[in-house]
Design a protein around this motif. Structure first.
Motif, PDB file in Angstrom:
ATOM      1  N   GLN A 113      -0.712  14.987  57.747  1.00  0.00           N
ATOM      2  CA  GLN A 113      -1.426  15.171  56.394  1.00  0.00           C
ATOM      3  C   GLN A 113      -1.320  13.909  55.497  1.00  0.00           C
ATOM      4  OE1 GLN A 113      -0.442  18.808  55.363  1.00  0.00           O
ATOM      5  NE2 GLN A 113      -1.715  19.962  56.274  1.00  0.00           N
ATOM      6  N   THR A 114      -0.231  13.649  55.262  1.00  0.00           N
ATOM      7  CA  THR A 114      -0.004  12.541  54.399  1.00  0.00           C
ATOM      8  C   THR A 114       0.339  11.095  54.576  1.00  0.00           C
ATOM      9  OG1 THR A 114       2.518  12.844  54.165  1.00  0.00           O
ATOM     10  CG2 THR A 114       1.001  14.225  52.756  1.00  0.00           C
ATOM     11  N   ASN A 115       0.643  11.021  56.178  1.00  0.00           N
ATOM     12  CA  ASN A 115       0.902   9.591  56.756  1.00  0.00           C
ATOM     13  C   ASN A 115       2.385   9.096  56.195  1.00  0.00           C
ATOM     14  OD1 ASN A 115       0.532   8.020  58.758  1.00  0.00           O
ATOM     15  ND2 ASN A 115      -0.626   6.631  57.508  1.00  0.00           N
ATOM     16  N   GLU A 116       3.018  10.007  55.370  1.00  0.00           N
ATOM     17  CA  GLU A 116       4.145   9.688  54.907  1.00  0.00           C
ATOM     18  C   GLU A 116       5.520  10.110  55.824  1.00  0.00           C
ATOM     19  OE1 GLU A 116       5.125   9.675  50.624  1.00  0.00           O
ATOM     20  OE2 GLU A 116       3.017   9.865  50.275  1.00  0.00           O
ATOM     21  N   PRO A 117       6.479   9.194  55.822  1.00  0.00           N
ATOM     22  CA  PRO A 117       7.779   9.717  56.597  1.00  0.00           C
ATOM     23  C   PRO A 117       8.338  10.957  56.122  1.00  0.00           C
ATOM     24  CG  PRO A 117       7.926   7.655  55.817  1.00  0.00           C
ATOM     25  CD  PRO A 117       6.579   7.913  55.529  1.00  0.00           C
ATOM     26  N   VAL A 118       8.835  11.871  57.034  1.00  0.00           N
ATOM     27  CA  VAL A 118       9.379  12.800  56.621  1.00  0.00           C
ATOM     28  C   VAL A 118      10.939  12.549  57.075  1.00  0.00           C
ATOM     29  CG1 VAL A 118      10.040  15.355  56.460  1.00  0.00           C
ATOM     30  CG2 VAL A 118       7.680  14.598  56.627  1.00  0.00           C
ATOM     31  N   TYR A 119      11.885  12.284  56.253  1.00  0.00           N
ATOM     32  CA  TYR A 119      13.262  11.795  56.751  1.00  0.00           C
ATOM     33  C   TYR A 119      14.275  13.145  56.829  1.00  0.00           C
ATOM     34  CZ  TYR A 119      11.855   7.186  55.464  1.00  0.00           C
ATOM     35  OH  TYR A 119      11.276   5.910  55.443  1.00  0.00           O
ATOM     36  N   GLU A 120      15.164  13.136  57.949  1.00  0.00           N
ATOM     37  CA  GLU A 120      16.170  13.983  57.920  1.00  0.00           C
ATOM     38  C   GLU A 120      17.394  13.567  57.635  1.00  0.00           C
ATOM     39  OE1 GLU A 120      13.820  13.931  61.105  1.00  0.00           O
ATOM     40  OE2 GLU A 120      12.659  16.059  60.195  1.00  0.00           O
TER      41      GLU A 120
ATOM     42  N   VAL B 251      12.082  10.251  48.622  1.00  0.00           N
ATOM     43  CA  VAL B 251      11.311  10.384  49.823  1.00  0.00           C
ATOM     44  C   VAL B 251      11.095  11.793  50.077  1.00  0.00           C
ATOM     45  CG1 VAL B 251      12.386   8.264  50.793  1.00  0.00           C
ATOM     46  CG2 VAL B 251      13.475  10.398  51.054  1.00  0.00           C
ATOM     47  N   ARG B 252      10.145  12.274  50.946  1.00  0.00           N
ATOM     48  CA  ARG B 252      10.186  13.499  51.673  1.00  0.00           C
ATOM     49  C   ARG B 252      11.275  13.612  52.775  1.00  0.00           C
ATOM     50  NH1 ARG B 252       5.185  13.804  54.438  1.00  0.00           N
ATOM     51  NH2 ARG B 252       4.901  16.122  53.903  1.00  0.00           N
ATOM     52  N   SER B 253      11.751  14.858  52.714  1.00  0.00           N
ATOM     53  CA  SER B 253      12.802  15.195  53.884  1.00  0.00           C
ATOM     54  C   SER B 253      12.738  16.676  54.282  1.00  0.00           C
ATOM     55  CB  SER B 253      14.350  14.844  53.026  1.00  0.00           C
ATOM     56  OG  SER B 253      14.328  15.825  52.011  1.00  0.00           O
ATOM     57  N   SER B 254      13.227  16.580  55.464  1.00  0.00           N
ATOM     58  CA  SER B 254      13.146  17.923  55.889  1.00  0.00           C
ATOM     59  C   SER B 254      14.723  18.467  56.167  1.00  0.00           C
ATOM     60  CB  SER B 254      12.404  18.195  57.253  1.00  0.00           C
ATOM     61  OG  SER B 254      13.026  17.473  58.432  1.00  0.00           O
TER      62      SER B 254
END
Length: 134
Positions: free
Chosen positions: A21-28, A115-118
């Motif tokens: 949806q955002t084409n931005e990475p989701v970091y763990e 950043v986005r993270s999960s």
């Protein structure tokens, strides 16, 4: 009277993925891990106040851990929660309900950049031994 015991911890998986949806990475894995505002104690308090033992689970004497994976967005909101391992009897739905009520978190950071993270959040359901529910 039944008592609810909750245990929580975080499990990190992988390095990152890209959200379509955002084409931005989701970091763990991050330099600074996303954190519930007020820390773990406040998160325990929030979950303890809001989580209700589902009646079907109590009647069937079901206990165990529900694992929910969620994304913590750059603004601290929770998105895309999904049960990765459930125990049924209404427990999975209850965890999803409580996660959807969570206030904003402090977002994760890499190199000083937000950043986005999960993360995967395990929530333990356990009834006090020897107590039956009607």
């Amino acid at each position: 009277m039944k008592k609810l015991f909750i245990t929580l911890s975080f499990v990190l998986i992988g390095i990152f993925s890209v959200n379509a949806q955002t084409n931005e990475p989701v970091y763990e894995k991050t330099d600074v891990t996303a954190e519930y505002q007020g820390g773990m104690t406040e998160m325990f308090n929030f979950i303890g106040k809001n989580l209700k033992y589902p009646k079907p689970a109590a009647r069937a004497n079901v206990s165990g851990k529900v694992f929910v994976k969620m994304i913590i967005e750059k603004d601290g909101t929770i998105s895309s929660p999904e049960i990765v391992k459930g125990i049924g009897f209404g427990c999975d739905e209850e965890v999803m309900r409580v996660v959807s009520l969570m206030p904003k978190w402090n977002a994760a950071q890499i190199g000083g950049k937000v950043v986005r993270s999960s993360m995967v959040l395990p929530v333990m359901f356990a009834l006090e031994k020897g107590k039956k529910t009607k």
